[in-house]
Design a protein around this motif. Structure first.
Motif, PDB file in Angstrom:
ATOM      1  N   HIS A  54      40.939  45.755 163.346  1.00 41.33           N
ATOM      2  CA  HIS A  54      40.370  45.239 162.111  1.00 41.33           C
ATOM      3  C   HIS A  54      39.883  43.802 162.271  1.00 41.33           C
ATOM      4  CE1 HIS A  54      41.911  48.784 160.014  1.00 41.33           C
ATOM      5  NE2 HIS A  54      43.082  48.574 160.603  1.00 41.33           N
ATOM      6  N   ASP A  55      38.936  43.433 161.423  1.00 39.71           N
ATOM      7  CA  ASP A  55      38.434  42.066 161.341  1.00 39.71           C
ATOM      8  C   ASP A  55      39.290  41.311 160.330  1.00 39.71           C
ATOM      9  OD1 ASP A  55      37.016  39.698 160.749  1.00 39.71           O
ATOM     10  OD2 ASP A  55      35.121  40.639 161.319  1.00 39.71           O
ATOM     11  N   THR A  57      38.730  38.794 158.503  1.00 42.42           N
ATOM     12  CA  THR A  57      38.034  38.250 157.324  1.00 42.42           C
ATOM     13  C   THR A  57      37.110  39.254 156.651  1.00 42.42           C
ATOM     14  OG1 THR A  57      36.247  37.383 158.728  1.00 42.42           O
ATOM     15  CG2 THR A  57      38.115  35.917 158.289  1.00 42.42           C
ATOM     16  N   LYS A  58      37.036  40.473 157.169  1.00 44.08           N
ATOM     17  CA  LYS A  58      36.123  41.468 156.599  1.00 44.08           C
ATOM     18  C   LYS A  58      36.680  42.055 155.301  1.00 44.08           C
ATOM     19  CE  LYS A  58      33.582  45.701 157.679  1.00 44.08           C
ATOM     20  NZ  LYS A  58      33.329  46.748 158.700  1.00 44.08           N
ATOM     21  N   ILE A  59      35.875  42.030 154.258  1.00 43.85           N
ATOM     22  CA  ILE A  59      36.267  42.553 152.946  1.00 43.85           C
ATOM     23  C   ILE A  59      36.024  44.060 152.896  1.00 43.85           C
ATOM     24  CG2 ILE A  59      35.772  42.475 150.478  1.00 43.85           C
ATOM     25  CD1 ILE A  59      35.052  39.540 150.801  1.00 43.85           C
ATOM     26  N   THR A  76      47.302  45.995 152.916  1.00 43.11           N
ATOM     27  CA  THR A  76      46.087  45.186 152.763  1.00 43.11           C
ATOM     28  C   THR A  76      46.246  44.244 151.576  1.00 43.11           C
ATOM     29  OG1 THR A  76      45.026  46.854 151.355  1.00 43.11           O
ATOM     30  CG2 THR A  76      44.647  47.016 153.728  1.00 43.11           C
ATOM     31  N   ARG A  81      41.579  43.336 153.103  1.00 39.37           N
ATOM     32  CA  ARG A  81      41.738  42.872 154.477  1.00 39.37           C
ATOM     33  C   ARG A  81      43.111  43.266 155.008  1.00 39.37           C
ATOM     34  NH1 ARG A  81      39.796  36.851 152.935  1.00 39.37           N
ATOM     35  NH2 ARG A  81      41.564  37.238 151.541  1.00 39.37           N
ATOM     36  N   ARG A  86      45.593  39.682 159.917  1.00 39.79           N
ATOM     37  CA  ARG A  86      45.512  38.287 159.473  1.00 39.79           C
ATOM     38  C   ARG A  86      46.745  37.497 159.904  1.00 39.79           C
ATOM     39  NH1 ARG A  86      41.833  36.714 155.977  1.00 39.79           N
ATOM     40  NH2 ARG A  86      43.201  35.287 154.832  1.00 39.79           N
TER      41      ARG A  86
END
Length: 293
Positions: A54-55, A57-59, A76, A81, A86
Motif C-alpha cells: 500500500h501507499d 498517503t494514497k486515499i 484503515t 489509508r 503508515r
C-alpha cells in the motif's frame, strides 16, 4: 613437561580479565529485549516497501475505517489509508528524527560545555546563565513555544527539541571538563604551549564523552516522545506525512468506534520509546563505573 601442561591448561581456560561490551550486554535480558525491539522496528521501517503493497498517503474512500483484516493488518483510517503501512513509514521519521535531534544536541552541547568549563571566568558565567534561562522553562512548554513561533513543521519541531536538550549536555560536559582540566596531562599540555582549542578537542572532549554517550542513549526515547507530542498538538509533521503523533492526534477522536486507529500508532510509539530506554539503561550500567550490577 609439568610446566608445559600447566601452560596448556591455563591457555584452555577462558580469560576472566577480558570483558567485552557485547558480553556485558548479553548479561542483561532487558537490554537484549530493548535491542530486539529496535532492530525489529528498524528492519520493518527499512523494508516497508517490500512488506506492504500500500501507499502510505494514497486515499481510498471506499475502504475507510476498515477493521484489521488480512488485507489491512491494522485496519484503515478515516480516508482509507492503510494504518500498518503508515506506521512503518512513520517509524523512519520518528526514529530518524529522534536520533538526529539528540545527536545534534549532544554534539553542540558537549562542545559548548567543554569551552565553558575549560576557560571559566566570564565565558563560563555567560554560557551557564544562558543555559539556566532555557532550563527555567518546562521543556515541553518551551518546545511548544519555539515550534509555534517558528511555524508548524517537522524541521522547526526538531530545532525546538534540540534547543531544550542542549543545556543538559552543556552542564554534563562542563562538569567533566572542570575535573579533567586539573589532570596532569592537561596541565602538561598547557605548560608546553599547546593552544586551548587543541587541548579541548584532543584531550578534554574525548575523555568527557563517556557520560555524554550514556545521556544520549537515555534521551533518544524522550526525543521520540517529544516529536510525537508536537505532532499530536499540530506543531510537528503536517498531514499527510505519516507520523505517529499526528496519527494519534486524529485517531483518538474515533477511539470508541474505531479502536484500532489510535491504538496501533500508540503501541508503536510505546515500543520504540521502551526499546531506547532499556538500551540506555544497559549502556549506562556498562560505561558508568559506579553502576551496580
Amino acid at each position: 613437561m609439568s610446566s608445559l601442561s600447566a601452560k596448556a591448561d591455563t591457555a584452555a581456560q577462558p580469560s576472566r580479565k577480558v570483558n567485552p561490551f557485547w558480553f556485558r550486554i548479553r548479561q542483561s535480558p532487558l537490554t537484549l529485549f530493548g535491542l530486539f525491539l529496535l532492530v525489529m522496528l528498524l528492519l520493518l521501517s527499512v523494508c516497508a516497501p517490500l512488506i506492504s503493497p500500500h501507499d502510505p498517503t494514497k486515499i481510498n474512500i471506499p475502504e475507510r475505517f476498515s477493521p484489521p483484516s488480512a488485507a489491512h493488518w491494522f485496519g484503515t483510517d478515516e480516508v482509507g489509508r492503510d494504518i500498518f503501512t503508515r506506521i512503518l513509514y512513520g517509524a523512519r521519521l520518528s526514529l530518524g528524527v529522534g536520533v538526529a535531534v539528540v545527536l545534534s544536541a549532544g554534539l553542540v552541547g558537549t562542545v559548548i560545555g567543554a569551552i565553558s568549563g575549560y576557560f571559566g571566568g566570564r565565558v563560563d558565567q555567560i554560557i551557564m546563565r544562558m543555559m539556566d534561562i532555557v532550563l527555567a522553562f518546562p521543556s515541553l512548554v518551551l518546545a511548544m513555544a519555539v515550534a509555534a513561533v517558528l511555524g508548524p513543521n517537522l524541521q522547526n519541531a526538531m530545532l525546538a527539541i534540540a534547543i531544550i536538550k542542549i543545556p543538559v549536555y552543556v552542564r554534563l560536559a562542563r562538569a567533566e571538563t572542570l575535573a579533567l582540566r586539573e589532570k596532569l596531562y592537561v596541565k602538561a599540555a598547557v605548560t608546553f604551549g599547546i593552544k586551548p582549542w587543541r587541548i579541548i578537542t584532543r584531550h578534554i572532549i574525548p575523555n568527557a564523552v563517556s557520560p555524554v554517550i550514556i545521556q544520549v542513549t537515555l534521551d533518544i526515547g524522550d526525543a521520540i516522545l517529544l516529536v510525537a507530542t508536537l505532532g499530536f498538538l499540530g506543531l510537528g509533521a503536517q498531514p499527510p506525512t505519516p507520523e505517529w503523533g499526528a496519527m494519534i492526534s486524529i485517531g483518538w477522536k474515533y477511539l470508541l468506534d474505531y479502536w484500532w486507529y489510535p491504538t496501533f500508532p500508540g503501541l508503536a510509539l510505546f515500543l520504540a520509546s521502551c526499546g531506547f530506554n532499556l538500551i540506555g539503561d544497559g549502556i549506562r550500567d556498562i560505561l558508568d563505573p559506579k553502576a551496580n550490577r
